[in-house]
Design a protein around this motif. Sequence first.
Motif, PDB file in Angstrom:
ATOM      1  N   GLU A   1      -7.967  -2.734   0.524  1.00 11.13           N
ATOM      2  CA  GLU A   1      -8.708  -1.655   0.491  1.00 11.13           C
ATOM      3  C   GLU A   1     -10.292  -1.453   1.015  1.00 11.13           C
ATOM      4  O   GLU A   1     -10.480  -0.149   1.696  1.00 11.13           O
ATOM      5  CB  GLU A   1      -9.531  -1.724  -1.154  1.00 11.13           C
ATOM      6  CG  GLU A   1      -8.219  -1.069  -1.892  1.00 11.13           C
ATOM      7  CD  GLU A   1      -8.423  -1.761  -3.453  1.00 11.13           C
ATOM      8  OE1 GLU A   1      -7.548  -1.935  -4.225  1.00 11.13           O
ATOM      9  OE2 GLU A   1     -10.047  -2.173  -4.384  1.00 11.13           O
TER      10      GLU A   1
ATOM     11  N   ASP B   1      -0.327   7.310  -0.900  1.00 17.68           N
ATOM     12  CA  ASP B   1      -1.372   7.663  -1.208  1.00 17.68           C
ATOM     13  C   ASP B   1      -2.806   6.917  -0.839  1.00 17.68           C
ATOM     14  O   ASP B   1      -3.219   7.074  -1.060  1.00 17.68           O
ATOM     15  CB  ASP B   1      -1.230   7.918  -2.383  1.00 17.68           C
ATOM     16  CG  ASP B   1      -0.547   8.898  -2.938  1.00 17.68           C
ATOM     17  OD1 ASP B   1      -0.024   9.856  -2.296  1.00 17.68           O
ATOM     18  OD2 ASP B   1       0.236   8.853  -4.196  1.00 17.68           O
ATOM     19  N   MET B   2      -2.435   5.712  -0.108  1.00 18.28           N
ATOM     20  CA  MET B   2      -3.296   5.373   0.723  1.00 18.28           C
ATOM     21  C   MET B   2      -3.887   3.632  -0.464  1.00 18.28           C
ATOM     22  O   MET B   2      -4.344   3.458  -0.667  1.00 18.28           O
ATOM     23  CB  MET B   2      -4.157   5.370   1.200  1.00 18.28           C
ATOM     24  CG  MET B   2      -3.668   5.780   2.358  1.00 18.28           C
ATOM     25  SD  MET B   2      -2.644   4.597   3.404  1.00 18.28           S
ATOM     26  CE  MET B   2      -4.371   3.719   4.138  1.00 18.28           C
ATOM     27  N   LYS B   3      -3.008   4.075  -1.533  1.00 13.98           N
ATOM     28  CA  LYS B   3      -3.158   3.038  -3.141  1.00 13.98           C
ATOM     29  C   LYS B   3      -3.057   1.276  -2.883  1.00 13.98           C
ATOM     30  O   LYS B   3      -1.461   1.200  -2.275  1.00 13.98           O
ATOM     31  CB  LYS B   3      -3.082   3.244  -4.122  1.00 13.98           C
ATOM     32  CG  LYS B   3      -4.077   4.268  -4.180  1.00 13.98           C
ATOM     33  CD  LYS B   3      -3.898   4.683  -6.334  1.00 13.98           C
ATOM     34  CE  LYS B   3      -4.632   6.138  -6.660  1.00 13.98           C
ATOM     35  NZ  LYS B   3      -4.259   7.622  -6.353  1.00 13.98           N
ATOM     36  N   VAL B   4      -3.639   0.407  -2.872  1.00 10.23           N
ATOM     37  CA  VAL B   4      -2.884  -0.817  -3.067  1.00 10.23           C
ATOM     38  C   VAL B   4      -2.382  -1.033  -3.995  1.00 10.23           C
ATOM     39  O   VAL B   4      -2.818  -1.194  -5.828  1.00 10.23           O
ATOM     40  CB  VAL B   4      -4.442  -2.209  -2.809  1.00 10.23           C
ATOM     41  CG1 VAL B   4      -3.646  -3.496  -3.098  1.00 10.23           C
ATOM     42  CG2 VAL B   4      -4.740  -2.017  -1.177  1.00 10.23           C
ATOM     43  N   ARG B   5      -1.074  -1.446  -4.714  1.00 10.08           N
ATOM     44  CA  ARG B   5      -0.592  -1.947  -5.850  1.00 10.08           C
ATOM     45  C   ARG B   5       0.105  -3.025  -6.252  1.00 10.08           C
ATOM     46  O   ARG B   5       0.640  -2.792  -7.496  1.00 10.08           O
ATOM     47  CB  ARG B   5       0.953  -0.383  -5.272  1.00 10.08           C
ATOM     48  CG  ARG B   5       0.193   0.985  -5.311  1.00 10.08           C
ATOM     49  CD  ARG B   5      -0.134   1.605  -6.628  1.00 10.08           C
ATOM     50  NE  ARG B   5       0.756   2.379  -7.527  1.00 10.08           N
ATOM     51  CZ  ARG B   5       1.630   2.432  -7.801  1.00 10.08           C
ATOM     52  NH1 ARG B   5       2.373   3.609  -6.737  1.00 10.08           N
ATOM     53  NH2 ARG B   5       2.376   2.472  -8.612  1.00 10.08           N
TER      54      ARG B   5
ATOM     55  N   VAL C   1       0.886  -1.443   0.185  1.00 10.44           N
ATOM     56  CA  VAL C   1       0.391  -0.005  -0.063  1.00 10.44           C
ATOM     57  C   VAL C   1       0.905   1.643   0.069  1.00 10.44           C
ATOM     58  O   VAL C   1       1.753   1.193   1.138  1.00 10.44           O
ATOM     59  CB  VAL C   1      -0.712   0.104   1.235  1.00 10.44           C
ATOM     60  CG1 VAL C   1      -1.859   1.102   1.027  1.00 10.44           C
ATOM     61  CG2 VAL C   1      -1.908  -1.371   1.224  1.00 10.44           C
ATOM     62  N   ASP C   2       0.721   2.068  -0.745  1.00  9.66           N
ATOM     63  CA  ASP C   2       1.493   3.339  -1.461  1.00  9.66           C
ATOM     64  C   ASP C   2       1.107   4.840  -0.442  1.00  9.66           C
ATOM     65  O   ASP C   2       0.083   4.135   0.478  1.00  9.66           O
ATOM     66  CB  ASP C   2       1.150   3.716  -2.464  1.00  9.66           C
ATOM     67  CG  ASP C   2       0.497   4.048  -2.958  1.00  9.66           C
ATOM     68  OD1 ASP C   2      -0.252   4.936  -2.510  1.00  9.66           O
ATOM     69  OD2 ASP C   2       0.526   3.847  -4.148  1.00  9.66           O
TER      70      ASP C   2
ATOM     71  N   GLN D   1      -6.591  -7.619  -2.499  1.00  8.49           N
ATOM     72  CA  GLN D   1      -6.948  -6.582  -2.873  1.00  8.49           C
ATOM     73  C   GLN D   1      -7.434  -6.096  -2.193  1.00  8.49           C
ATOM     74  O   GLN D   1      -7.735  -4.991  -1.541  1.00  8.49           O
ATOM     75  CB  GLN D   1      -6.564  -6.064  -4.287  1.00  8.49           C
ATOM     76  CG  GLN D   1      -6.936  -4.765  -4.596  1.00  8.49           C
ATOM     77  CD  GLN D   1      -6.479  -5.010  -6.629  1.00  8.49           C
ATOM     78  OE1 GLN D   1      -6.682  -5.563  -6.556  1.00  8.49           O
ATOM     79  NE2 GLN D   1      -6.330  -3.272  -6.291  1.00  8.49           N
TER      80      GLN D   1
END
Length: 324
Positions: free
Chosen positions: A242, A203-207, A200-201, A238
């Motif tokens: 999220e 920016d709170m995005k699962v990458r 999770v970056d 994922q």
Amino acid sequence: MKNIIILFSCIGRRVSLLKSFHAAAAQLKLRPHIIGTDITNLSAALQLCDKRHIVHHVGHADYPGQLADIVEKDRVDLLVPTTDLDLKLLAQNTDLFEQFGCRVLISRPDVIDICQDKRKTFQFLSQNAFDTPATMAPAEALAKRDMAFPCFLKPWDGHAGRGTAKVENRQELEMLARRIPNCIVQEFVDGVEFTCDVFVDFDMKVRCVVPRKRIEIRDGEVSKGQIAGHEAIMSQTQALVETLGAGPGVVTIQLILDAAENIKFIEINPRFGGGVPLSIKAGADFPKWILQQIVGEEPKIEFGNFKDGLIMLRYDDEVWIDPQ
Ligand SMILES: Nc1ncnc2c1ncn2[C@@H]1O[C@H](COP(=O)(O)OP(=O)(O)O)[C@@H](O)[C@H]1O
Ligand SMILES: [Mg+2]
């Protein structure tokens, strides 16, 4: 060359993780300065740090303040927890560290709560329609006329597979439930066990999600594992991370894939797991992606781009402390 100062708390035996941050920094032409904390100098990874701090036990009231002092005085850019021990404290005290410009790889306190209490993990998973073994208190299991056996016992606040038992009948259940502190009773899932490393970056995005099969376990940690790019596991994991809103950093999800290919989630660890070197070696370079974001670069990440089938076999190694 820009300096990057990384603090690992409770560093213990995380030699491989430390080395992968070192390697990532070198690749990015950063000069790493690695600081470690532990409660004893007899810690293998501590010996490999550029600077070592012996600190109070996490239960001591001054522990967060001690870490904040280190962050301020040593100008730490990134704080990386490595065990469950201080996750809650770090989550409750992020402001203490962030005021000095330090980024912390930690989830919100309410997320940590869900992960560290397996009754709450079950509630979260079932309320959000993720498949998970039915979970109940021992009294409830014993009161059930149609209770299915075998079932699985474990402490709701357990770790490293301690205090777990497969139970075959009512008598065993009654006896073992009394012996295991904070015991919960779970439907026993027969199948292949997987761990997923989820990135999770900031920016709170699962990458990225990397599933690995647990082939052999030693002392609760994987000793033999294999990357297995299972599509359904990746997409469901994922969605889980999220929905939970865990991160930033690496979140470790455990599940069992049963014979009918049901994905039964059993545990969420909101930190780097012990087997993460396998995913990193397979090309999911979490340390590099984390450091890139810290220095303001956008990491190039392809979801699902890792070396499928790669096997990790772990062995013991030695670190020496010379007499003074
Ligand atoms: N419901 C279950 N059915 C079968 N095996 C289980 C079940 N729950 C846990 N296990 C086994 O026990 C191990 C430890 O359980 P886990 O929930 O991961 O707790 P912890 O790692 O915190 O001790 C798992 O890795 C798995 O092998
Ligand atoms: Mg576990």
